[in-house]
Design an enzyme around this catalytic site. Structure first.
Site, PDB file in Angstrom:
ATOM      1  N   GLU A  95     -72.074  90.684  28.060  1.00  0.00           N
ATOM      2  CA  GLU A  95     -70.754  91.218  28.396  1.00  0.00           C
ATOM      3  C   GLU A  95     -69.636  90.375  27.787  1.00  0.00           C
ATOM      4  O   GLU A  95     -68.646  90.897  27.277  1.00  0.00           O
ATOM      5  CB  GLU A  95     -70.575  91.285  29.917  1.00  0.00           C
ATOM      6  CG  GLU A  95     -71.423  92.355  30.612  1.00  0.00           C
ATOM      7  CD  GLU A  95     -70.878  93.769  30.406  1.00  0.00           C
ATOM      8  OE1 GLU A  95     -69.761  93.910  29.865  1.00  0.00           O
ATOM      9  OE2 GLU A  95     -71.585  94.739  30.771  1.00  0.00           O
TER      10      GLU A  95
ATOM     11  N   PRO B 235     -69.140  95.355  51.300  1.00  0.00           N
ATOM     12  CA  PRO B 235     -69.304  96.770  50.951  1.00  0.00           C
ATOM     13  C   PRO B 235     -68.045  97.395  50.338  1.00  0.00           C
ATOM     14  O   PRO B 235     -68.134  98.286  49.506  1.00  0.00           O
ATOM     15  CB  PRO B 235     -69.632  97.423  52.301  1.00  0.00           C
ATOM     16  CG  PRO B 235     -70.212  96.340  53.124  1.00  0.00           C
ATOM     17  CD  PRO B 235     -69.520  95.077  52.696  1.00  0.00           C
TER      18      PRO B 235
ATOM     19  N   GLU C  12     -57.145  92.518  23.836  1.00  0.00           N
ATOM     20  CA  GLU C  12     -57.508  92.822  25.212  1.00  0.00           C
ATOM     21  C   GLU C  12     -58.082  91.614  25.956  1.00  0.00           C
ATOM     22  O   GLU C  12     -58.499  91.728  27.077  1.00  0.00           O
ATOM     23  CB  GLU C  12     -58.522  93.953  25.237  1.00  0.00           C
ATOM     24  CG  GLU C  12     -59.759  93.649  24.410  1.00  0.00           C
ATOM     25  CD  GLU C  12     -60.820  94.717  24.562  1.00  0.00           C
ATOM     26  OE1 GLU C  12     -61.871  94.568  23.919  1.00  0.00           O
ATOM     27  OE2 GLU C  12     -60.600  95.677  25.313  1.00  0.00           O
TER      28      GLU C  12
END
Lengths: 221, 221
Positions: free
Chosen positions: B52, B73, B106
């Site tokens: 990544e 969660p 970016e």
DNA sequence: GTTAATTGTGTACATATAACGCAAATATAA
DNA sequence: TTATATTTGCGTTATATGTACACAATTAAC
């Protein structure tokens, strides 16, 4: 996605011990393993650990901390399963509870010297865990989480000795711990455990510890 | 199941900086975020991080260590996503590379004082990470991973000063570091950086460090 | 050549750690 | 009841480590 809990206990007799369960289902049916299981979709990782421990061993843990996440693709024979391992400590009172009832049960305590072969990569998880416990006990007062609320000083001394794997000078150790001011000496004496002179009982003073910590105090043994 | 990488870099100009990317897709499209992404079914967590990072920033990291796993969660608005966060360090040479090419790109470096608002719970991840870096640098020689192979002593001094957030006495610091014997002083002098007397270059001696470590040596600054 | 910025070095003092031995209290065995 | 074994509890000294602190030497820029 699973969680596993490496839980340590302490007793005067056996020293530091590890909590294991005997697996009921495949894979590794019948093997000893670290307790754990799948995380439900709507619960946090910590909740999952506490739930699984409760289900499998009935124990309430006293201290819980995330250890490491194991994610090698081949670590579970069924499929890709990532497991978040936690490491936990229980009070020695709890230790005795389980101990009395589980000799023939599915959960039991094992000393490091008498460990059975473990399922999955649990041996590796255990090793990381022991290393962490050893390292951490010298700079955070987590040893107290393994003892009763009130304990004779020798318990603390033996705990550190057995955990660090080296002899501890009682006088210097006591001097150091007491000088931190995080141990209260009580008026009660320990009830005799066979031979020798009974000592005072001590108690960890968490409030004082937290205060000192906030003021930048540096715990180290 | 995702991985995130909190990557730190260092330059003499800006001190310690953090690597961020601007998100191209929802959720949080256009926000700055810690680089990361989904783990493929057949790759390890570490491989996923490196992949990544390569995809999103082109950087090669020098040091990678698992930080913590975040599993509340509700932490991702899409669905239950557990993320294993890593923390990484890059050499200051790499730092300059990215810096020269990404002002309008970016990916970019940010000093701690000029951090933008971060996506998801990335602010929390960052905080844990900074804490870990601060803590670790005093008992493991990971600071060198942020510097060039050869560096003037003042770089090391400034790095520790800025990271620990307190002034460092150069004489005591040097005495201590040099007494460990893990720094080699080279014959070369640093090329001048504007004003002042140029100093010798130094180099971390990993072989010596490993040997000392094996013999139970205890690194601490 | 003067100024400003940086590197480089040593000593005295305070604090922390490590080493060490013996007396007091209890249980058990004689 | 006395002797023995076991455990607790305490203080001093030597050594090592950490901390505080000031000034001269080298370079670039003006």
């Amino acid at each position: 996605m699973t969680v596993d809990a490496v839980v340590f206990g302490y007793s005067r007799m056996d020293g530091v011990s590890l909590l294991l369960i005997k697996r009921k289902y495949d894979p590794f049916k019948g093997s000893w393993a670290i307790p754990g299981g799948f995380v439900l979709d709507d619960e946090s990782l910590e909740d999952a650990v506490e739930r699984e421990l409760q289900e499998e061993t009935g124990l309430r843990i006293n201290y819980l901390e995330q250890l490491y996440t194991f994610g090698k693709p081949e670590r579970d024979p069924r499929s890709r399963i990532v497991s978040v391992a936690y490491f936990g400590l229980v009070k020695s009172t709890q230790f005795q509870k389980l101990r009395a009832t589980t000799d023939a049960e599915e959960a039991a305590w094992f000393t490091f010297k008498k460990l059975p072969k473990l399922a999955f990569d649990h041996k590796k998880i255990l090793n990381v865990s022991i290393e962490r416990l050893r390292g951490k006990i010298t700079y955070q007062p987590i040893g107290f989480e393994l003892l009763d609320k009130k304990f004779p000083f020798s318990d603390l001394e033996h705990l550190y000795g057995s955990l660090l794997g080296r002899p501890i000078d009682r006088r210097n150790f006591k001097k150091k711990v007491m000088s931190m001011g995080i141990l209260d000496e009580l008026d009660e004496k320990a009830k005799s455990t066979g031979a020798g002179r009974p000592g005072s009982l001590f108690q960890f003073n968490k409030a004082t510890y937290d205060r000192l910590l906030k003021n930048g105090m540096h715990f180290e043994i």
